[in-house]
Design a protein around this motif. Structure first.
Motif, PDB file in Angstrom:
ATOM      1  N   SER A 176       0.745  -1.040   0.407  1.00  0.00           N
ATOM      2  CA  SER A 176      -0.050  -0.347  -0.130  1.00  0.00           C
ATOM      3  C   SER A 176       0.795   1.498   0.127  1.00  0.00           C
ATOM      4  O   SER A 176       0.689   1.831  -0.507  1.00  0.00           O
ATOM      5  CB  SER A 176      -1.076   0.145   1.100  1.00  0.00           C
ATOM      6  OG  SER A 176      -0.018  -0.307   2.262  1.00  0.00           O
ATOM      7  N   ALA A 177       1.804   1.249   0.948  1.00  0.00           N
ATOM      8  CA  ALA A 177       2.732   2.178   1.197  1.00  0.00           C
ATOM      9  C   ALA A 177       3.648   2.896  -0.530  1.00  0.00           C
ATOM     10  O   ALA A 177       3.718   3.804  -0.722  1.00  0.00           O
ATOM     11  CB  ALA A 177       3.877   1.841   1.608  1.00  0.00           C
ATOM     12  N   MET A 178       3.864   1.776  -1.621  1.00  0.00           N
ATOM     13  CA  MET A 178       4.271   1.798  -2.413  1.00  0.00           C
ATOM     14  C   MET A 178       3.703   2.252  -3.483  1.00  0.00           C
ATOM     15  O   MET A 178       3.389   2.832  -3.767  1.00  0.00           O
ATOM     16  CB  MET A 178       4.389  -0.467  -2.951  1.00  0.00           C
ATOM     17  CG  MET A 178       5.392  -0.166  -4.832  1.00  0.00           C
ATOM     18  SD  MET A 178       6.744  -1.353  -5.182  1.00  0.00           S
ATOM     19  CE  MET A 178       5.010  -2.756  -5.109  1.00  0.00           C
ATOM     20  N   THR A 202       8.178  15.775   1.409  1.00  0.00           N
ATOM     21  CA  THR A 202       7.682  16.198   1.981  1.00  0.00           C
ATOM     22  C   THR A 202       6.070  15.481   2.428  1.00  0.00           C
ATOM     23  O   THR A 202       5.711  15.293   2.917  1.00  0.00           O
ATOM     24  CB  THR A 202       7.768  16.867   3.560  1.00  0.00           C
ATOM     25  OG1 THR A 202       7.833  18.085   3.417  1.00  0.00           O
ATOM     26  CG2 THR A 202       9.325  16.982   4.029  1.00  0.00           C
ATOM     27  N   LEU A 203       5.836  15.917   1.032  1.00  0.00           N
ATOM     28  CA  LEU A 203       4.463  15.864   0.997  1.00  0.00           C
ATOM     29  C   LEU A 203       4.097  14.113   0.776  1.00  0.00           C
ATOM     30  O   LEU A 203       2.832  13.580   0.595  1.00  0.00           O
ATOM     31  CB  LEU A 203       4.617  16.855  -0.629  1.00  0.00           C
ATOM     32  CG  LEU A 203       3.156  16.100  -1.275  1.00  0.00           C
ATOM     33  CD1 LEU A 203       1.715  16.485  -0.380  1.00  0.00           C
ATOM     34  CD2 LEU A 203       2.796  16.581  -2.772  1.00  0.00           C
ATOM     35  N   ILE A 258       1.757   7.705   5.907  1.00  0.00           N
ATOM     36  CA  ILE A 258       2.048   6.708   7.432  1.00  0.00           C
ATOM     37  C   ILE A 258       0.394   6.065   6.869  1.00  0.00           C
ATOM     38  O   ILE A 258       0.080   5.791   7.950  1.00  0.00           O
ATOM     39  CB  ILE A 258       2.299   7.904   8.253  1.00  0.00           C
ATOM     40  CG1 ILE A 258       3.691   7.975   7.726  1.00  0.00           C
ATOM     41  CG2 ILE A 258       1.777   7.694   9.316  1.00  0.00           C
ATOM     42  CD1 ILE A 258       4.534   9.116   8.801  1.00  0.00           C
ATOM     43  N   VAL A 259      -0.764   7.192   7.067  1.00  0.00           N
ATOM     44  CA  VAL A 259      -2.011   6.739   7.552  1.00  0.00           C
ATOM     45  C   VAL A 259      -2.525   5.881   6.157  1.00  0.00           C
ATOM     46  O   VAL A 259      -3.405   5.245   7.118  1.00  0.00           O
ATOM     47  CB  VAL A 259      -3.213   9.073   6.931  1.00  0.00           C
ATOM     48  CG1 VAL A 259      -4.655   7.919   6.483  1.00  0.00           C
ATOM     49  CG2 VAL A 259      -2.893   9.580   7.489  1.00  0.00           C
ATOM     50  N   ILE A 291      -4.302   2.568   8.474  1.00  0.00           N
ATOM     51  CA  ILE A 291      -5.367   1.879   8.106  1.00  0.00           C
ATOM     52  C   ILE A 291      -5.223  -0.069   7.329  1.00  0.00           C
ATOM     53  O   ILE A 291      -6.589  -0.569   7.477  1.00  0.00           O
ATOM     54  CB  ILE A 291      -6.178   2.662   6.985  1.00  0.00           C
ATOM     55  CG1 ILE A 291      -6.903   3.795   7.076  1.00  0.00           C
ATOM     56  CG2 ILE A 291      -7.475   2.123   6.343  1.00  0.00           C
ATOM     57  CD1 ILE A 291      -7.099   5.013   6.893  1.00  0.00           C
ATOM     58  N   VAL A 292      -3.941   0.101   6.793  1.00  0.00           N
ATOM     59  CA  VAL A 292      -3.848  -1.301   6.042  1.00  0.00           C
ATOM     60  C   VAL A 292      -3.891  -2.224   7.470  1.00  0.00           C
ATOM     61  O   VAL A 292      -4.451  -3.260   7.687  1.00  0.00           O
ATOM     62  CB  VAL A 292      -3.072  -1.096   4.963  1.00  0.00           C
ATOM     63  CG1 VAL A 292      -2.757  -2.464   4.300  1.00  0.00           C
ATOM     64  CG2 VAL A 292      -3.369  -0.319   3.528  1.00  0.00           C
TER      65      VAL A 292
END
Length: 88
Positions: free
Chosen positions: A27-29, A48-49, A55-56, A60-61
């Motif tokens: 999910s992060a990827m 930093t965007l 993280i959010v 959640i995942v």
């Protein structure tokens, strides 16, 4: 315990790590790729965007797939403890 038993436990441990970390990393990827495409399209190059959305989404995942991850870790722990109990 011989080399085959150690390698078998090590292989199961590596697969457990891959399965447990897979949903969060995937999910992060995916979010990183989407944000990178949006940054490329809008030409906003803020480093930093990407951190907060990643993280959010990862939280959640992990919250949604926590029982799946816990079940795999529990199954691996049961296998290791049963091998210790029966003397490999």
């Amino acid at each position: 315990m011989n080399e085959r038993d150690a390698l078998d436990i090590l292989q199961q441990a590596i697969w457990t790590i891959i399965i447990a970390a897979g949903p969060a990393v995937g999910s992060a990827m995916l979010v990183g790729i989407i944000i990178a495409l949006l940054q490329a399209l809008t030409q906003v190059q803020e480093m930093t965007l990407t951190f907060i959305p990643k993280i959010v989404v990862m939280l959640i995942v992990v919250a949604v797939s926590g029982t799946f991850i816990g079940a795999h870790i529990y199954a691996f722990t049961e296998v290791v403890y049963s091998r210790v109990e029966h003397g490999f």
